[in-house]
Design a protein around this motif. Structure first.
Motif, PDB file in Angstrom:
ATOM      1  N   ALA A 184       0.861  -1.200   0.000  1.00 27.35           N
ATOM      2  CA  ALA A 184       0.000   0.000   0.000  1.00 27.35           C
ATOM      3  C   ALA A 184       0.889   1.239   0.000  1.00 27.35           C
ATOM      4  N   GLN A 185       0.500   2.251  -0.776  1.00 29.78           N
ATOM      5  CA  GLN A 185       1.285   3.500  -0.816  1.00 29.78           C
ATOM      6  C   GLN A 185       0.340   4.651  -0.426  1.00 29.78           C
ATOM      7  N   PRO A 186       0.540   5.253   0.743  1.00 25.99           N
ATOM      8  CA  PRO A 186      -0.373   6.326   1.166  1.00 25.99           C
ATOM      9  C   PRO A 186      -0.244   7.553   0.229  1.00 25.99           C
ATOM     10  N   MET A 187      -1.372   8.149  -0.135  1.00 20.79           N
ATOM     11  CA  MET A 187      -1.379   9.312  -1.042  1.00 20.79           C
ATOM     12  C   MET A 187      -1.586  10.579  -0.225  1.00 20.79           C
ATOM     13  N   VAL A 188      -0.699  11.574  -0.418  1.00 21.98           N
ATOM     14  CA  VAL A 188      -0.893  12.846   0.292  1.00 21.98           C
ATOM     15  C   VAL A 188      -1.603  13.771  -0.703  1.00 21.98           C
ATOM     16  N   SER A 189      -2.925  13.684  -0.711  1.00 21.98           N
ATOM     17  CA  SER A 189      -3.668  14.406  -1.755  1.00 21.98           C
ATOM     18  C   SER A 189      -5.096  14.629  -1.287  1.00 21.98           C
ATOM     19  N   LYS A 190      -5.674  15.826  -1.707  1.00 20.05           N
ATOM     20  CA  LYS A 190      -7.051  16.120  -1.303  1.00 20.05           C
ATOM     21  C   LYS A 190      -8.040  15.350  -2.160  1.00 20.05           C
ATOM     22  N   GLN A 191      -7.709  15.258  -3.483  1.00 19.52           N
ATOM     23  CA  GLN A 191      -8.629  14.599  -4.404  1.00 19.52           C
ATOM     24  C   GLN A 191      -8.598  13.079  -4.250  1.00 19.52           C
TER      25      GLN A 191
END
Ligand SMILES: Nc1ncnc2c1ncn2[C@@H]1O[C@H](COP(=O)(O)OP(=O)(O)O)[C@@H](O)[C@H]1O
Ligand SMILES: [Mg+2]
Length: 463
Positions: free
Chosen positions: A131-138
């Motif tokens: 799993a790769q955490p996404m630092v993103s609002k969308q």
């Protein structure tokens, strides 16, 4: 029972456990090889997945996953393995790779990689998902990267690893086996030589075997063998001497008999003929006695183990023997006495031989004691022995003769004319075949001989 071969037995002891150990070893080697190959495959898959995951980026709110060449180059091998991958957004949209392959069994719950088995176009595939955490609002949440590889390279690596180990093990067992056989052959060679020596030996030739050609462990065996041969040789010499002596002893009275008969045949006077016949009768008696004594000796010599023994009342046997000699004592005017101390004077033995023992000792006492003397037989117990003591008032035996009188055909300086020289030899054989002892002592201060025969007392537990 099947004949046992030392060589086969020792080899079996070497090879069977060795094979078990090696089998176990091969099994662990296989497991180790598998583990190593798995570890290498897992590491490569994980590294590749990480490189892909790090390259996921957001462009105008859209996630993209360009695959860097480095992510696939690390699989470079001589095997035509397929590498398959798939990148999905947190919402589950496939943005790279094949949508139809390597679906992981579930989402990796945390950041730990999940390894799993799957298939790609009918080929088994080993894969990892991270799993790769996404630092993103969308696109909040975890993107997921899965990378898989067909197993040809993995299998080849594993086979390579364990086949090499297997080859080493097989070589080791073969070497151990060969060395074992070689060592055994060498080690057993002296025994085999000894066996050939024993088998090829002329039975008449009993010279000792060389003990220094065998290993130190076997030396006692060879020495025992030599000792045994030695004993046989001594016994054979004794036997030969005995047969020669016996033949000689028989020839002398036979010659005498022959002379008496031829003189008798020529004699015309009937009265003289009668005298000669009486002499012949005496000679025949003497020969009968001699052959009886020879038979007794042969029987006594059989050895302890072949005698039919039973519990014997030694006192009763002695009394019976003395009754048989009463007439002889009377005719020589000798006072023959018998004393028995106690009534359970039991020994373990052969009744006829025991009687013979008493007869021979008392007969000597009667023969060598001058007229008017006395002979006393006494039987009693001394600790664990039953003791027969025969005392006479004869001349006794000179110190230098005490051992010799036990020899076959040996007779003292003034032997009684009717003796054979076998009496005490028989006595000694009987005593020794009953584990007893015999001793002669001159009486003091009186003249006379005291003969003492000791036999072990019978204990009921012996039976
Ligand atoms: N009681 C005894 N007193 C004196 N001498 C004895 C006595 N018993 C045996 N001997 C001596 O021992 C010798 C050997 O005895 P034995 O073996 O019985 O042979 P044999 O009586 O036929 O001569 C006899 O010749 C005799 O010289
Ligand atoms: Mg005698």
């Amino acid at each position: 029972m099947a004949t046992r071969s030392l060589q086969r037995e020792l080899l079996a002891w070497l090879v069977v456990p060795l094979t078990a150990v090696v089998s176990f070893n091969v099994w662990t080697t296989y497991k180790n090889a598998e583990e190593t190959a798995n570890l290498i495959t897992d590491r490569t898959l994980l590294a590749s997945a990480r490189v892909i995951a790090e390259n996921i980026r957001e462009n105008d709110g859209v996630l993209e996953a360009p695959i860097p060449p480095a992510a696939l180059e690390m699989f470079a091998s001589d095997q035509p393995d397929r590498v398959v991958y798939r990148v999905t957004t947190p919402r589950g949209q496939v943005i790279a790779g094949y949508p139809d392959v390597i679906a992981p069994p579930g989402q990796p719950a945390d950041l730990n990689p999940v390894y799993f088995e799957t298939t790609f176009r009918d080929q088994p595939v080993h894969a990892v998902a991270i799993a790769q955490p996404m630092v993103s609002k969308q696109n909040p949440g975890n993107a997921m990267v899965a990378v898989g590889q067909t197993l040809r390279g993995h299998d080849k690596l594993m086979t390579g690893l364990w086949l090499k180990a297997l080859r080493d093990q097989v070589l080791l067992v073969a070497a151990a086996g060969l060395l074992g056989v070689f060592g055994l052959r060498r080690g057993l060679a002296p025994i085999l030589r000894l066996r050939n020596d024993v088998m090829e030996r002329d039975p008449a030739e009993l010279k000792p075997f060389a003990a220094d050609t065998v290993q130190s462990e076997l030396r006692p065996l060879v020495e025992a063998l030599n000792e045994g041969f030695n004993r046989i040789q001594r016994q054979m010499a004794t036997q030969r001497r005995f047969v020669a002596n016996a033949a000689h002893q028989l020839r002398t009275p036979l010659a005498l008999l022959k002379t008496q008969v031829s003189v008798g045949l020529r004699e015309r006077d009937i009265g003289t003929k009668d005298e000669i016949l009486a002499a012949v009768d005496m000679s025949v008696d003497g020969m009968a006695r001699l052959s009886n004594q020879l038979l007794s000796l042969a029987r006594a010599e059989q050895g302890s183990s072949s005698l039919m023994k039973s519990s014997v009342d030694f006192s009763a046997v002695a009394r019976d023997a003395l009754e048989g000699l009463a007439q002889a004592a009377l005719s020589r005017n000798i006072d023959l006495g018998f004393e028995s101390e106690g009534d359970d004077l039991i020994v373990w033995g052969h009744p006829t031989l025991l009687r013979e023992l008493v007869v021979n000792v008392v007969d000597n006492a009667l023969r060598y004691t001058p007229q008017g003397g006395s002979v006393t037989a006494r039987i009693g117990r001394d600790a664990s022995w039953i003791v027969l003591q025969v005392e006479d008032t004869g001349p006794g035996i000179a110190e230098g003769d005490k051992e010799k009188v036990f020899e076959r055909f040996y007779r003292g300086s003034e032997p009684d004319s009717e003796g054979t020289g076998l009496g005490l030899a028989i006595v000694r054989e009987i005593v020794s075949s009953h584990d007893g002892e015999i001793a002669l002592a001159n009486r003091k201060p009186l003249p006379g001989l005291s003969a003492q025969a000791k036999l072990p007392a019978y204990q009921a537990a012996q039976a």
